[in-house]
Design a protein around this motif. Structure first.
Motif, PDB file in Angstrom:
ATOM      1  N   VAL A 332       0.775  -1.286  -0.028  1.00 52.44           N
ATOM      2  CA  VAL A 332      -0.100  -0.005   0.160  1.00 52.44           C
ATOM      3  C   VAL A 332       0.873   1.118   0.002  1.00 52.44           C
ATOM      4  O   VAL A 332       1.786   1.480   0.842  1.00 52.44           O
ATOM      5  CB  VAL A 332      -1.025   0.045   1.263  1.00 52.44           C
ATOM      6  N   LEU A 333       0.451   2.031  -1.048  1.00 55.79           N
ATOM      7  CA  LEU A 333       1.407   3.339  -0.940  1.00 55.79           C
ATOM      8  C   LEU A 333       0.293   4.552  -1.091  1.00 55.79           C
ATOM      9  O   LEU A 333      -0.469   4.694  -1.872  1.00 55.79           O
ATOM     10  CB  LEU A 333       2.092   3.258  -2.491  1.00 55.79           C
ATOM     11  N   ASN A 334       0.367   5.371  -0.159  1.00 53.10           N
ATOM     12  CA  ASN A 334      -0.346   6.688   0.099  1.00 53.10           C
ATOM     13  C   ASN A 334      -1.786   6.109   0.213  1.00 53.10           C
ATOM     14  O   ASN A 334      -2.496   6.898  -0.576  1.00 53.10           O
ATOM     15  CB  ASN A 334      -0.017   7.686  -1.041  1.00 53.10           C
ATOM     16  N   GLY A 335      -2.171   5.158   0.831  1.00 54.10           N
ATOM     17  CA  GLY A 335      -3.390   4.888   0.921  1.00 54.10           C
ATOM     18  C   GLY A 335      -4.067   3.977  -0.490  1.00 54.10           C
ATOM     19  O   GLY A 335      -5.338   3.952  -0.292  1.00 54.10           O
ATOM     20  N   GLU A 336      -3.353   3.419  -1.343  1.00 56.68           N
ATOM     21  CA  GLU A 336      -3.756   2.942  -2.443  1.00 56.68           C
ATOM     22  C   GLU A 336      -2.912   1.544  -2.588  1.00 56.68           C
ATOM     23  O   GLU A 336      -1.831   1.606  -2.535  1.00 56.68           O
ATOM     24  CB  GLU A 336      -3.801   3.616  -3.720  1.00 56.68           C
ATOM     25  N   VAL A 337      -3.637   0.361  -2.828  1.00 54.02           N
ATOM     26  CA  VAL A 337      -2.848  -0.834  -3.081  1.00 54.02           C
ATOM     27  C   VAL A 337      -2.337  -0.867  -4.485  1.00 54.02           C
ATOM     28  O   VAL A 337      -3.166  -0.956  -5.494  1.00 54.02           O
ATOM     29  CB  VAL A 337      -4.043  -2.176  -3.098  1.00 54.02           C
ATOM     30  N   LYS A 338      -0.782  -0.804  -4.337  1.00 48.86           N
ATOM     31  CA  LYS A 338      -0.214  -0.799  -5.631  1.00 48.86           C
ATOM     32  C   LYS A 338       0.282  -2.162  -6.295  1.00 48.86           C
ATOM     33  O   LYS A 338       0.100  -2.415  -7.425  1.00 48.86           O
ATOM     34  CB  LYS A 338       1.154  -0.051  -5.507  1.00 48.86           C
ATOM     35  N   SER A 339       0.285  -3.117  -5.431  1.00 47.06           N
ATOM     36  CA  SER A 339       0.472  -4.336  -5.906  1.00 47.06           C
ATOM     37  C   SER A 339       0.132  -5.611  -4.925  1.00 47.06           C
ATOM     38  O   SER A 339       0.065  -5.211  -3.613  1.00 47.06           O
ATOM     39  CB  SER A 339       1.812  -4.783  -6.450  1.00 47.06           C
ATOM     40  N   ILE A 340      -0.425  -6.723  -5.172  1.00 47.48           N
ATOM     41  CA  ILE A 340      -0.668  -7.866  -4.341  1.00 47.48           C
ATOM     42  C   ILE A 340       0.088  -9.025  -4.616  1.00 47.48           C
ATOM     43  O   ILE A 340       0.179  -9.378  -5.761  1.00 47.48           O
ATOM     44  CB  ILE A 340      -2.129  -7.977  -4.567  1.00 47.48           C
ATOM     45  N   ALA A 341       0.542  -9.686  -3.745  1.00 48.44           N
ATOM     46  CA  ALA A 341       1.681 -10.660  -3.935  1.00 48.44           C
ATOM     47  C   ALA A 341       1.104 -11.949  -3.117  1.00 48.44           C
ATOM     48  O   ALA A 341       0.676 -11.790  -2.036  1.00 48.44           O
ATOM     49  CB  ALA A 341       2.986 -10.417  -3.498  1.00 48.44           C
TER      50      ALA A 341
END
Length: 560
Positions: A332-341
Motif C-alpha cells: 500500500v502506497l499513500n492509501g492505495e494498493v499498488k500490488s498484491i503478492a
C-alpha cells in the motif's frame, strides 16, 4: 631582527592574498589555461559565489502542515491498535471520535468488571502516554488535551521540516532555505530555492506523501483468488455494512499479477477495484532502510521500486510471512494498493513496488520513500517566483553602489591623508578580496542585504584607518619621532578598534541567531568583514608602515 619580522609579515600577507584571489576566481576543477582568461575568470567567479534568492531568482514557498489531519490519523491508528491489543477480551466496540479540536478514542466493554484487565492489555502494546484516560461505567476513553495536541502538532511540524530539508538536499537544490515561518501555532514552513529550474517538480516532491505499508489482504476461505470488489460499497457490504477499526477498504489498480498459487490472470490494466485489508499494517514505512528505482524485467520505459527493510522490520515481516504462507500480501502506497503478492514462502527484508512508473516518477517516489513519510499533508499558503532578471538588476545595483562607495572612499583617503592614504587603500582592497574568499570558504550565500553588509564593512574599514592615522597625527604634533608616533598611534587606536568591532560583532550575532533570512545574510557578511578588517587594518597597514620605515635609516617626516 626587525627585518626578519618584516619579512615574515610580508610572506604571510602574500600567501593569504594569493590564496584568497585563487579561491575567488580560481576553478573548482583541475585548472586549464581557459580558466584564467577574462571569460573564464568571470565564469569561475559566478560559480564560486553562491547567490541568494533575491539575486539569483528562484521559488519562494510558504507551506502549512495540516496538523489536524495528523491528529485525526493518529487517533484512528491508535483506535485500531487498541482493538488489536484487546483481542480476545470482552470488548464490544472501539471507535475513534474526531472533530474540531476533539480527538478521542472510546472503548466499550461487555463486562465492566474486566476494565482493569483490558486497560493493562492495551497499555502493554500501545503507547498512550500523551492521552488522558478516564472510565465511566463500561467505557474507557482516551483523550488528547490541548497541551498534548500542541506538543504533537509541534513534533509533526518539526518532522516535516526535517523531511522537506532532506528531500531538497537529495534532489540537488543548491543552498535552499528551510525554516519555520510565522507564529509557532501557525505550523508553517518557509522554503526558498535559489536558481531552481523546475519549481513545479520540486513542489510536487515536497508535498508528496510517501506512506508505505505492507498489509494482509483479506481473502475468501479458499486462497484460490484475491477477493476484489467492483465498488467500495460492495467491499463494505462484505463486512456487514460497517468497516471495523481492524479493517480497511482500499482501492486497488489491477495489473498482470499472480492471483493464484502458480498461475496468473490478465485483467485489464488500470481497471480499478477494491479490496479489504487488515489494520494495522504488518510493517510501515518507518521500517524502511532503502528504496531505489530499477528498470522492470521487460525493459522499456516501465520502472519499479525496490525496497529493503531495517533489521527490526525484516524480523517482523519474516515472522508474519512465515506464518501466512498461501495468503496474500498487499503493498500500500499513500492509501492505495499498488500490488498484491501471493506468499509462497517466507520473505525477510526485500520487496518491490510495481505500478507502471516512468523513470522520473519512480526516482521521485524512491526519493520520497527514502526521506520518510510526511507526518501530515501540507498545503501551500504563499508562492512567489523571483525571476533572474530581477536578480541581475539587484546585482548590478549592489555592485554599482559598492564601487561608487569604494571610489569615493579611496578618493577621500588619498586627498586627505596623501601618501599614507595609499596604505589605507591597499588594506581596503585586500579586505574586500578576503571577504569574498571567506564567503566562498564558509559556503555562505550572498544576498542583497549581504551586499549592504559589505558596503557597511567598507565604512568600518575606513573608520579603523582614520582612527589609526589621527592617533599618529596627534603623536607627531606632540613632538615624537616618526617611528615612535607610528608605534604609539597603532597601540592607542588598537583598544578603540577592538571595542567598536567586538560590540558590532555581538550585535550581528544576535541578528544572525534571531533574525530571518535577509537579516542573517546581512549579519554574515558584516561579521566576516569585521573579523577580516582586524587583519587588514591593523596587521597589513602596520606592515606597510614598517616597510616604509625600513627603506630609510632615519625618517623625519610622514605624509599623513
Amino acid at each position: 631582527m626587525k627585518k626578519k619580522n618584516l619579512l615574515q609579515r610580508i610572506v604571510i600577507i602574500l600567501i593569504v592574498t594569493l590564496a584568497s584571489i585563487y579561491i575567488v576566481i580560481g576553478p573548482r576543477h583541475r585548472p586549464t589555461l581557459r580558466d584564467f582568461t577574462w571569460s573564464g575568470i568571470k565564469a569561475n567567479l559566478a560559480s564560486n559565489i553562491k547567490l541568494g534568492l533575491d539575486l539569483k531568482g528562484g521559488a519562494h514557498l510558504v507551506m502549512r502542515v495540516k496538523v489536524e489531519e495528523f491528529l485525526k490519523t493518529l487517533t484512528t491508528t491508535n483506535a485500531s491498535a487498541i482493538q488489536s491489543a484487546a483481542a480476545g477480551l470482552p470488548v464490544k466496540e472501539v471507535r475513534p471520535e474526531t472533530g474540531k479540536n476533539t480527538y478521542r478514542i472510546v472503548l466499550e466493554a461487555t463486562d465492566p468488571s474486566r476494565l482493569g484487565e483490558i486497560t493493562e492489555a492495551v497499555k502493554k502494546k500501545v503507547d498512550l502516554s500523551e492521552w488522558s484516560e478516564s472510565q465511566s461505567g463500561s467505557t474507557i476513553s482516551w483523550t488528547l488535551g490541548p497541551t498534548a495536541q500542541r506538543n504533537l502538532s509541534e513534533q509533526a511540524t518539526e518532522q516535516a521540516h526535517r523531511i522537506i530539508d532532506s528531500r531538497l538536499d537529495a534532489v540537488g537544490v543548491a543552498e535552499p532555505l528551510v525554516q519555520r515561518h510565522g507564529s509557532q501555532s501557525s505550523y508553517q514552513i518557509l522554503v526558498q530555492m535559489p536558481g531552481i529550474q523546475d519549481p513545479e517538480r520540486v513542489k510536487q516532491l515536497l508535498k508528496a506523501e510517501s506512506k508505505l505499508e505492507l498489509v494482509h489482504v483479506v481473502g475468501p476461505p479458499s486462497p484460490a483468488t484475491v477477493q476484489t470488489y467492483l465498488t467500495e460499497e460492495e467491499a463494505k457490504a462484505s463486512l456487514g455494512g460497517t468497516v471495523p477499526t481492524n479493517r480497511r477498504v482500499l482501492q486497488y489498480a489491477e495489473r498482470n499479477e499472480p492471483t493464484t498459487a502458480g498461475s496468473t490472470t490478465n485483467p485489464v490494466p488500470g481497471q480499478k477495484s477494491w479490496v479489504v485489508v487488515e489494520s494495522p499494517p504488518v510493517v510501515d514505512g518507518s521500517e524502511l532502510r532503502n528504496a531505489s528505482a530499477t528498470q522492470g524485467q521487460g525493459g522499456g520505459n516501465e520502472y519499479l521500486i525496490s525496497f529493503a527493510l531495517k533489521p527490526t522490520g525484516a524480523e517482523k515481516f519474516g515472522a508474519w510471512t512465515g506464518a501466512n504462507i498461501n495468503e496474500y500480501m498487499g503493498v500500500v502506497l499513500n492509501g492505495e494498493v499498488k500490488s498484491i503478492a501471493y506468499i509462497k514462502s517466507q520473505i525477510h527484508d526485500q520487496g518491490e513496488i510495481s505500478g507502471r512508473f516512468t523513470k522520473e516518477s519512480a526516482e521521485d517516489l524512491a526519493l520520497t520513500l527514502r526521506s520518510g513519510a510526511l507526518p501530515a499533508p501540507i498545503e501551500y499558503m504563499e508562492e512567489r517566483t523571483v525571476g533572474p532578471s530581477l536578480g541581475a538588476d539587484s546585482i548590478r545595483s549592489g555592485v554599482r553602489a559598492s564601487l561608487v562607495g569604494l571610489v569615493l572612499v579611496v578618493g577621500f583617503m588619498l586627498f586627505y591623508y596623501r601618501g599614507a592614504g595609499v596604505n589605507a587603500v591597499v588594506a581596503l582592497i585586500l579586505n574586500m578580496i578576503l571577504m569574498l574568499a571567506a564567503l566562498i570558504v564558509f559556503g555562505a550565500t550572498l544576498t542583497l542585504p549581504g551586499i549592504a553588509g559589505i558596503i557597511l564593512t567598507i565604512g568600518m574599514a575606513v573608520d579603523s584607518n582614520v582612527l589609526i592615522f589621527e592617533r599618529i597625527r596627534e603623536e607627531l604634533k606632540s613632538g615624537k619621532t616618526v617611528p615612535s608616533a607610528i608605534e604609539q598611534g597603532f597601540a592607542r587606536a588598537f583598544v578603540t578598534i577592538i571595542d567598536t568591532h567586538v560590540t558590532t560583532i555581538i550585535s550581528s550575532l544576535f541578528l544572525f541567531v534571531f533574525g530571518t533570512g535577509p537579516l542573517r545574510g546581512f549579519a554574515v557578511t558584516l561579521v566576516l568583514g569585521l573579523l577580516i578588517n582586524l587583519f587588514s587594518a591593523i596587521y597589513v597597514s602596520r606592515t606597510i608602515f614598517m616597510w616604509e620605515l625600513s627603506r630609510k635609516r632615519k625618517m623625519e617626516t610622514l605624509s599623513i
